[in-house]
Write a protein that holds these residues in place. Sequence first.
Motif, short mmCIF file in Angstrom:
data_model
loop_
_atom_site.label_atom_id
_atom_site.label_comp_id
_atom_site.label_asym_id
_atom_site.label_seq_id
_atom_site.Cartn_x
_atom_site.Cartn_y
_atom_site.Cartn_z
N GLY A 181 0.95 -1.35 -0.01
CA GLY A 181 0.10 0.11 -0.09
C GLY A 181 0.80 1.38 0.25
O GLY A 181 1.80 1.44 0.86
N GLY A 193 -0.36 4.50 -0.77
CA GLY A 193 -1.22 5.63 -0.71
C GLY A 193 -0.91 6.74 -0.02
O GLY A 193 0.33 6.88 0.39
N THR A 194 -1.73 7.11 0.76
CA THR A 194 -1.64 8.39 1.50
C THR A 194 -0.55 7.98 2.63
O THR A 194 0.45 8.45 2.61
CB THR A 194 -2.99 9.02 2.28
OG1 THR A 194 -3.83 9.15 1.29
CG2 THR A 194 -2.62 10.27 3.04
N VAL A 195 -0.84 6.91 3.39
CA VAL A 195 -0.17 6.53 4.35
C VAL A 195 1.34 5.64 4.11
O VAL A 195 2.28 6.18 4.61
CB VAL A 195 -0.83 5.59 5.48
CG1 VAL A 195 0.08 5.45 6.76
CG2 VAL A 195 -2.06 6.23 5.96
N SER A 240 4.61 -3.24 -2.33
CA SER A 240 3.33 -3.68 -3.49
C SER A 240 2.31 -2.48 -3.36
O SER A 240 1.99 -1.85 -2.26
CB SER A 240 2.81 -5.00 -2.64
OG SER A 240 1.67 -5.27 -3.46
N ARG A 286 1.97 4.20 -11.43
CA ARG A 286 1.46 5.32 -10.68
C ARG A 286 2.62 6.21 -10.27
O ARG A 286 3.21 6.01 -9.54
CB ARG A 286 0.35 5.11 -9.83
CG ARG A 286 0.01 6.26 -9.22
CD ARG A 286 -1.29 5.74 -8.12
NE ARG A 286 -2.62 5.47 -8.97
CZ ARG A 286 -3.66 5.22 -8.34
NH1 ARG A 286 -3.68 5.16 -7.09
NH2 ARG A 286 -4.68 4.91 -9.28
N PRO A 293 0.27 -8.38 -2.89
CA PRO A 293 0.89 -8.06 -1.34
C PRO A 293 0.92 -9.48 -0.60
O PRO A 293 1.75 -9.39 0.44
CB PRO A 293 -0.51 -7.37 -0.98
CG PRO A 293 -1.50 -7.38 -1.76
CD PRO A 293 -1.10 -7.71 -2.98
N ILE A 317 -3.06 -1.26 2.95
CA ILE A 317 -3.90 -1.19 1.89
C ILE A 317 -5.30 -0.50 2.35
O ILE A 317 -5.85 0.22 1.55
CB ILE A 317 -3.97 -2.43 1.41
CG1 ILE A 317 -2.71 -3.07 0.72
CG2 ILE A 317 -4.92 -2.68 0.45
CD1 ILE A 317 -2.38 -4.47 0.33
N GLY A 318 -5.76 -1.25 3.45
CA GLY A 318 -6.90 -0.99 3.90
C GLY A 318 -7.98 -1.99 3.50
O GLY A 318 -7.91 -2.82 2.65
N PRO A 366 -7.35 -8.27 -0.05
CA PRO A 366 -5.88 -8.29 -0.04
C PRO A 366 -5.25 -7.85 1.41
O PRO A 366 -4.22 -8.62 1.57
CB PRO A 366 -5.41 -7.48 -1.09
CG PRO A 366 -6.29 -6.56 -1.61
CD PRO A 366 -7.73 -7.36 -1.01
N ASN A 389 -4.76 -0.44 9.47
CA ASN A 389 -6.24 -0.77 9.32
C ASN A 389 -7.24 -1.09 10.32
O ASN A 389 -7.38 -2.10 10.92
CB ASN A 389 -5.77 -1.99 8.30
CG ASN A 389 -7.13 -2.38 7.48
OD1 ASN A 389 -8.15 -2.16 7.73
ND2 ASN A 389 -7.06 -3.11 6.74
N LYS A 390 -8.06 0.08 10.62
CA LYS A 390 -8.90 -0.39 11.69
C LYS A 390 -10.04 -1.27 11.35
O LYS A 390 -10.55 -1.82 12.20
CB LYS A 390 -9.64 1.22 12.04
CG LYS A 390 -10.20 2.05 10.89
CD LYS A 390 -9.31 3.14 10.78
CE LYS A 390 -9.25 3.83 9.38
NZ LYS A 390 -8.38 5.32 9.67
N ALA A 438 -1.60 3.24 14.47
CA ALA A 438 -2.00 4.29 13.66
C ALA A 438 -3.47 4.08 13.27
O ALA A 438 -4.33 5.02 12.57
CB ALA A 438 -1.04 4.19 12.23
N GLY A 491 -5.08 8.26 14.09
CA GLY A 491 -3.82 8.40 13.23
C GLY A 491 -2.52 8.66 14.30
O GLY A 491 -1.97 8.07 14.74
N ALA A 498 -5.64 12.01 11.25
CA ALA A 498 -5.22 11.34 10.02
C ALA A 498 -4.17 12.20 9.09
O ALA A 498 -3.65 13.15 9.83
CB ALA A 498 -6.45 11.36 9.17
N THR A 549 -0.07 9.86 10.59
CA THR A 549 -0.21 8.55 10.48
C THR A 549 1.24 7.87 10.39
O THR A 549 1.53 6.69 10.83
CB THR A 549 -1.33 8.12 9.46
OG1 THR A 549 -2.14 9.24 9.58
CG2 THR A 549 -1.65 6.86 9.54
#
Length: 429
Positions: free
Chosen positions: A12, A14-16, A43, A49, A64, A80-81, A86, A105-106, A131, A135, A302, A307
């Motif tokens: 993952g 992304g943002t985090v 991964s 991207r 992953p 990933i979330g 996955p 991942n909550k 996290a 966050g 967040a 995070t």
Amino acid sequence: MTEPIWRIGVAGLGTVGAGLLTYLADNPAFAPAGHMAVVTAVSARSKSRPRPCDISELTWFDDPVALAADPETDLFVELIGGSDGPAKAAVEAALKARKPVVTANKALIAEHGAALAALAEDMDVPLLFEAAVMGGVPAVKIVREALVGDEIHSISGILNGTCNYILTEMEATGRAFADVLAEAQRLGYAEADPTMDVGGFDAAHKITILAALAFGCAPNFAAAQIEGIEGVDLLDIRMAKDLGYRIKLVASAERSADGVLVRVHPSLAPLNHPLAQAGGALNALFIEGERCGRIFIQGPGAGAGPTAAAVAADISDVMAGGRRPVFQAPAETLAPFDPIDPSKMMGRAYLRFLVKDEPGVIAAVSETLAEAGVSIESFLQKPTEGAEGVPIVLTTHAVAESVLMAAVERIAGLPAVLDRPRLLRIARI
Ligand SMILES: NC(=O)c1ccc[n+]([C@@H]2O[C@H](COP(=O)([O-])OP(=O)(O)OC[C@H]3O[C@@H](n4cnc5c(N)ncnc54)[C@H](OP(=O)(O)O)[C@@H]3O)[C@@H](O)[C@H]2O)c1
């Protein structure tokens, strides 16, 4: 583990995930407990991207799960979330490979935390998720570690920054929920599909995790009572303010002799209360313990920087080597808590009715409430120009929720009442 370098696999970006890679690139000397943390493999969905971090020198995994099981990494970070899919498969694969796992991942921990804790403890590896709640604010550490010597009675606070931002903007700008949500989506403060946030589910995941940590039980997401902010009307924000309150999405977990009640709903907090004053995207939390009394924490719930710092703190804990059960008590002893029937809970409430503008209506409403056993604390009537009907608003003294609901149904049936009554709870804070 005695190697000076820990090879970290991150799933993952992304943002985090990108935040974590940026953090570690900006802090090359990050070596808590004398060990270096070096990301060696990553991964994500798309290799091509553009990302704010450089991954050109890292081993890439399309899958992953394959990264999680890869023997060339020592620690797996899941960013990933999602409660299943996955993220869950990769965390399970890492634990089965006897690899420590750090996740933000909550949803995963709230919905599958007990089974994952059992797997982690069977494999004798840590599973950390600082996290996942608030966050950058160390809520998990405070509840799981710092307060382990106390007996926590209740936890309540603001655990979703998106909802807090939307409610704050509605009050500040006088714009309706849908308008503010659309703007938050344009600015990237809210997801394209905002259901998890505005529906209260994200806050419910977080309070479920805190309840499990605080009360030594298994996370029981299915038992959480959840109401989001979609129905919060600008009129209620204004009326509540005239009565001395601000509407917040409050997540709470309380323990009594009957069991545990975990719930999330829009609630009124007195204007001068710290929860009412936590504006914008801030998160804030009260923890009430037998010996420590009330503890208040507040901060950024967040964002990439805060995070990523919380994820780095967990990585540091893994490298330092300390070990405690994932949920305070060993996984084999964890049981889901007994949920309390919310209709038995006592509490104060805010009620708004739209009534015909004619004599005797207010008397009819107050008589109906009195007959049902609900006592009025304050009352407000505000004529609105050109609108059909007049909104009247009142707050009640503490009453059992079942009694309140029955009273609301009786009022809804009065001929002078034009619309479905609106009920909001006054936060027990
Ligand atoms: N954002 C926050 O401030 C924050 C705060 C606290 C906790 N969290 C939690 O942290 C986790 C990550 O959140 P986020 O905001 O960083 O999410 P995000 O920006 O949506 O990033 C998700 C990442 O997962 C990757 N991904 C999705 N499906 C995948 C798959 N099948 N295989 C491999 N990679 C896959 C995506 O790949 P692509 O980039 O290629 O699409 C993306 O890099 C979530 O559990 C979230 O609840 C987030």
